[in-house]
Scaffold this motif. Structure first.
Motif, PDB file in Angstrom:
ATOM      1  N   UNK A   1      19.904 -50.042 -14.206  1.00 36.65           N
ATOM      2  CA  UNK A   1      19.445 -49.701 -15.757  1.00 36.65           C
ATOM      3  C   UNK A   1      18.791 -48.114 -15.907  1.00 36.65           C
ATOM      4  N   UNK A   2      18.266 -47.869 -14.855  1.00 36.24           N
ATOM      5  CA  UNK A   2      17.486 -46.783 -14.994  1.00 36.24           C
ATOM      6  C   UNK A   2      17.781 -45.787 -14.318  1.00 36.24           C
ATOM      7  N   UNK A   3      18.470 -44.732 -14.627  1.00 34.75           N
ATOM      8  CA  UNK A   3      19.261 -43.228 -14.197  1.00 34.75           C
ATOM      9  C   UNK A   3      18.651 -43.122 -12.949  1.00 34.75           C
ATOM     10  N   UNK A   4      17.119 -42.897 -12.796  1.00 33.82           N
ATOM     11  CA  UNK A   4      15.963 -42.309 -10.871  1.00 33.82           C
ATOM     12  C   UNK A   4      17.025 -43.593 -10.418  1.00 33.82           C
ATOM     13  N   UNK A   5      16.851 -44.433 -10.559  1.00 33.21           N
ATOM     14  CA  UNK A   5      17.257 -45.721  -9.552  1.00 33.21           C
ATOM     15  C   UNK A   5      18.266 -45.650  -8.968  1.00 33.21           C
ATOM     16  N   UNK A   6      19.241 -46.048 -10.231  1.00 37.22           N
ATOM     17  CA  UNK A   6      20.691 -44.890  -9.655  1.00 37.22           C
ATOM     18  C   UNK A   6      20.743 -44.447  -8.318  1.00 37.22           C
ATOM     19  N   UNK A   7      19.970 -42.495  -9.004  1.00 36.80           N
ATOM     20  CA  UNK A   7      20.279 -42.204  -7.918  1.00 36.80           C
ATOM     21  C   UNK A   7      20.018 -42.474  -6.304  1.00 36.80           C
ATOM     22  N   UNK A   8      19.135 -43.145  -6.152  1.00 32.29           N
ATOM     23  CA  UNK A   8      18.487 -43.560  -5.327  1.00 32.29           C
ATOM     24  C   UNK A   8      18.933 -44.874  -4.607  1.00 32.29           C
ATOM     25  N   UNK A   9      20.110 -45.664  -4.909  1.00 33.11           N
ATOM     26  CA  UNK A   9      21.426 -46.308  -4.738  1.00 33.11           C
ATOM     27  C   UNK A   9      22.124 -46.497  -4.347  1.00 33.11           C
ATOM     28  N   UNK A  10      22.366 -44.730  -4.610  1.00 31.80           N
ATOM     29  CA  UNK A  10      23.217 -44.388  -5.060  1.00 31.80           C
ATOM     30  C   UNK A  10      23.046 -43.506  -2.418  1.00 31.80           C
ATOM     31  N   UNK A  11      21.939 -43.061  -3.138  1.00 28.64           N
ATOM     32  CA  UNK A  11      21.395 -42.371  -1.974  1.00 28.64           C
ATOM     33  C   UNK A  11      21.334 -43.809  -0.556  1.00 28.64           C
ATOM     34  N   UNK A  12      20.729 -44.725  -0.968  1.00 24.58           N
ATOM     35  CA  UNK A  12      20.526 -45.959   0.410  1.00 24.58           C
ATOM     36  C   UNK A  12      22.164 -46.355   0.437  1.00 24.58           C
ATOM     37  N   UNK A  13      23.676 -46.138  -0.104  1.00 23.92           N
ATOM     38  CA  UNK A  13      24.788 -46.524  -0.206  1.00 23.92           C
ATOM     39  C   UNK A  13      25.323 -45.233   0.410  1.00 23.92           C
ATOM     40  N   UNK A  14      24.919 -44.316   0.885  1.00 27.52           N
ATOM     41  CA  UNK A  14      25.578 -43.228   1.384  1.00 27.52           C
ATOM     42  C   UNK A  14      24.704 -42.942   2.601  1.00 27.52           C
ATOM     43  N   UNK A  15      23.612 -43.418   2.951  1.00 27.20           N
ATOM     44  CA  UNK A  15      22.606 -43.147   3.432  1.00 27.20           C
ATOM     45  C   UNK A  15      21.770 -44.102   4.625  1.00 27.20           C
ATOM     46  N   UNK A  16      22.093 -45.606   4.610  1.00 28.49           N
ATOM     47  CA  UNK A  16      21.480 -47.039   5.192  1.00 28.49           C
ATOM     48  C   UNK A  16      20.454 -46.618   5.507  1.00 28.49           C
ATOM     49  N   UNK A  17      19.730 -46.121   4.604  1.00 28.28           N
ATOM     50  CA  UNK A  17      18.627 -46.489   5.546  1.00 28.28           C
ATOM     51  C   UNK A  17      17.806 -47.455   6.093  1.00 28.28           C
ATOM     52  N   UNK A  18      17.149 -47.828   7.034  1.00 28.44           N
ATOM     53  CA  UNK A  18      15.921 -48.883   7.215  1.00 28.44           C
ATOM     54  C   UNK A  18      15.226 -49.839   6.295  1.00 28.44           C
ATOM     55  N   UNK A  19      14.713 -51.079   5.607  1.00 30.28           N
ATOM     56  CA  UNK A  19      14.134 -50.910   4.960  1.00 30.28           C
ATOM     57  C   UNK A  19      14.568 -52.513   3.899  1.00 30.28           C
ATOM     58  N   UNK A  20      13.678 -52.983   3.108  1.00 36.42           N
ATOM     59  CA  UNK A  20      14.365 -54.077   2.529  1.00 36.42           C
ATOM     60  C   UNK A  20      14.438 -53.730   0.789  1.00 36.42           C
ATOM     61  N   UNK A  21      15.501 -53.581   0.149  1.00 34.73           N
ATOM     62  CA  UNK A  21      16.105 -53.212  -0.972  1.00 34.73           C
ATOM     63  C   UNK A  21      16.215 -54.021  -2.026  1.00 34.73           C
ATOM     64  N   UNK A  22      15.756 -54.241  -2.803  1.00 34.74           N
ATOM     65  CA  UNK A  22      16.549 -55.254  -4.275  1.00 34.74           C
ATOM     66  C   UNK A  22      16.938 -54.403  -5.133  1.00 34.74           C
ATOM     67  N   UNK A  23      18.065 -54.876  -5.741  1.00 31.69           N
ATOM     68  CA  UNK A  23      19.162 -54.298  -6.239  1.00 31.69           C
ATOM     69  C   UNK A  23      19.387 -55.160  -7.749  1.00 31.69           C
ATOM     70  N   UNK A  24      17.858 -54.642  -8.776  1.00 35.32           N
ATOM     71  CA  UNK A  24      18.689 -55.370 -10.623  1.00 35.32           C
ATOM     72  C   UNK A  24      19.826 -54.968 -10.815  1.00 35.32           C
TER      73      UNK A  24
END
Length: 489
Positions: free
Chosen positions: A72-95
């Motif tokens: 629901x946060x626009x800034x977070x959505x941009x980061x989620x798109x980046x994760x889907x695109x770049x597939x970084x290592x890490x643990x990500x909670x997507x609410x």
């Protein structure tokens, strides 16, 4: 040790003393701890999905980096798109996963598949997805072959035992006794957040702000505490509710959003499929059908405050209220007071449409353009093509009779020789002509054809419809649409 009230009954963040583990808590923890394995938590609002996953991460306290993101946060959505695109290592909670676009959901599902096949925590992208009901099954449908490699868990509302446990733990820490816990359970309907808020308000009304030196008994009246909770929530939620109800373009007789929200509150569910809701309630069927395909998405796109509180998926037709506090506020809102505050008239007539368009097939392009322009301006309009799916299995003759005779405030009719000659336009005319005397018929004269029952001196719009003229749409907007909006305002 003395504790403050807000430390015990917690309405923001993860409770330290009153967190109640769901039955499948340990199983979820194992899958969250498992490298690469995607985890999905689903359930209705207020069941504690987010609190559950935060508590698990707190208990793990490991060195694996975790990033929490909310759709629901626009800034977070941009980061989620980046994760889907770049597939970084890490643990990500997507609410609030259900709020993401279908394309982004599919990209994340593909990423989950890749991660599920990895056992190296230093290179994999660990996804923990949180959303409303069926988000897990929807994910599997996007990428069917990950079904056996993803942990999908439903967090159910608390039962009486869980709510009693929460209340008793908090009461012990505060040094009080809270009787009639069954009344609290019936009020909160298994909602953990609401149980925290309700107990906090009970203590506040009793003047208990911190741990008591001696055990004291607290009595409470459910209705009294409810009023206190609702009033406390007003400042945070009322502006968004009012903005939603007034629609994109306010008019005193434009109530479909008001009716929709009221019906959802009365349904008892914060996540509803609008077609099903419309079919179950004849009193709001027309209002819902009139906005669910086009006008509702346009409203939420144009009203950021409302969009943060209400979510609508125009593909699945699911409308969601993710915040349990907001839903509780709506369940106990004074709707008549809201209607007056919004400025809506109390009308004797309850029309489903402000305008119904009657036309011959030769003029469909003009009728469709008028309908689309009116819908963009948030006008309830009946245009046959837009409602075919709503009336499947029903007879057009019956529906047209109802719409043109009774269910529309005004009939806008495109009059020309084709309207006089064709069967369906003639059928419609037979049913709306008696309304001419009541000034509920607005003629658009496309030629000089005369019609029985429609006197030539009725003031309408004379319009030259020439599809070879590249400016006909702009002319229609100026000469027809703007005048209709002026009539409705």
């Amino acid at each position: 040790m003395k504790l403050n009230l807000e430390e015990v009954f917690v309405t923001e963040g993860v409770p330290t003393f009153t967190f109640v583990k769901p039955p499948n808590f340990n199983r979820i923890l194992l899958d969250v701890r498992s490298a690469g394995k995607p985890v999905v938590l689903e359930g209705q609002s207020g069941t504690g999905k987010t609190t559950c996953i935060k508590q698990i991460l707190k208990e793990l306290a490991d060195q694996f980096p975790t990033e929490y993101l909310a759709a629901r946060e626009p800034v977070d959505v941009s980061r989620i798109e980046e994760i889907a695109r770049e597939r970084p290592a890490g643990r990500f909670v997507i609410d609030d996963f259900h709020r993401l676009s279908s394309k982004l959901q599919e990209s994340l599902a593909d990423l989950a598949k890749v991660s599920a096949e990895s056992s190296n925590p230093s290179t994999c992208t660990k996804l923990i997805i949180v959303g409303i009901n069926n988000v897990g099954s929807n994910l599997i449908q996007l990428v069917s072959d990950i079904a056996k490699r993803v942990g999908i868990y439903t967090i159910a509302p608390g039962g009486e035992k869980e709510i009693r446990d929460l209340v008793d733990r908090g009461a012990e820490k505060m040094g009080v006794k809270i009787p009639d816990v069954n009344l609290i359970f019936e009020e909160v309907r298994g909602d953990y957040w609401l149980a925290q808020q309700f107990c906090q308000s009970i203590c506040l009304k009793a003047g208990v702000m911190e741990t008591c030196d001696e055990i004291i008994d607290i009595t409470f009246d459910v209705a009294d505490v409810r009023r206190d909770v609702v009033e406390q929530l007003r400042a945070a939620h009322y502006p968004a509710v009012k903005e939603f109800c007034r629609g994109k373009r306010f008019r005193p007789n434009n109530l479909p959003y008001f009716k929709l929200l009221k019906a959802i509150a009365e349904s008892g569910s914060s996540n509803v499929e609008l077609t099903e809701l419309a079919n179950s309630d004849p009193l709001v069927r027309g209002s819902i059908n009139n906005i669910k395909d086009r006008r509702l998405p346009i409203l939420l796109e144009s009203k950021p405050l409302a969009a943060r509180c209400f979510y609508y998926n125009k593909e699945t037709k699911y409308f969601s209220i993710d915040d349990p506090a907001l839903f509780y506020f709506l369940r106990h809102l004074d709707w008549e007071a809201l209607r007056r505050d919004c400025g809506f008239r109390e009308l004797a007539e309850n029309y489903e449409y402000d305008i119904a368009l009657s036309f011959a097939g030769e003029n469909r392009d003009l009728a469709k353009h008028i309908a689309n322009q009116l819908l963009d301006l948030d006008v309830p309009v009946f245009y046959d093509e837009a409602f075919e799916s709503n009336f499947l299995g029903k007879a057009w003759t019956k529906k047209f009779r109802e719409i043109f005779a009774d269910e529309s405030r005004y009939v806008v009719v495109l009059l020309d020789k084709h309207h006089a000659e064709k069967i369906w336009p003639t059928f419609e005319r037979e049913h709306f002509t008696p309304r001419v005397a009541d000034e509920h018929v607005i003629p658009i004269y496309l030629d000089d054809t005369k019609f029985v029952g429609i006197p030539a001196d009725i003031i309408g719009v004379h319009f030259k419809f020439d599809q070879d003229d590249p400016t006909w749409r702009e002319n229609a907007d100026r000469e027809i649409v703007e005048k209709l909006i002026g009539k409705l305002t």
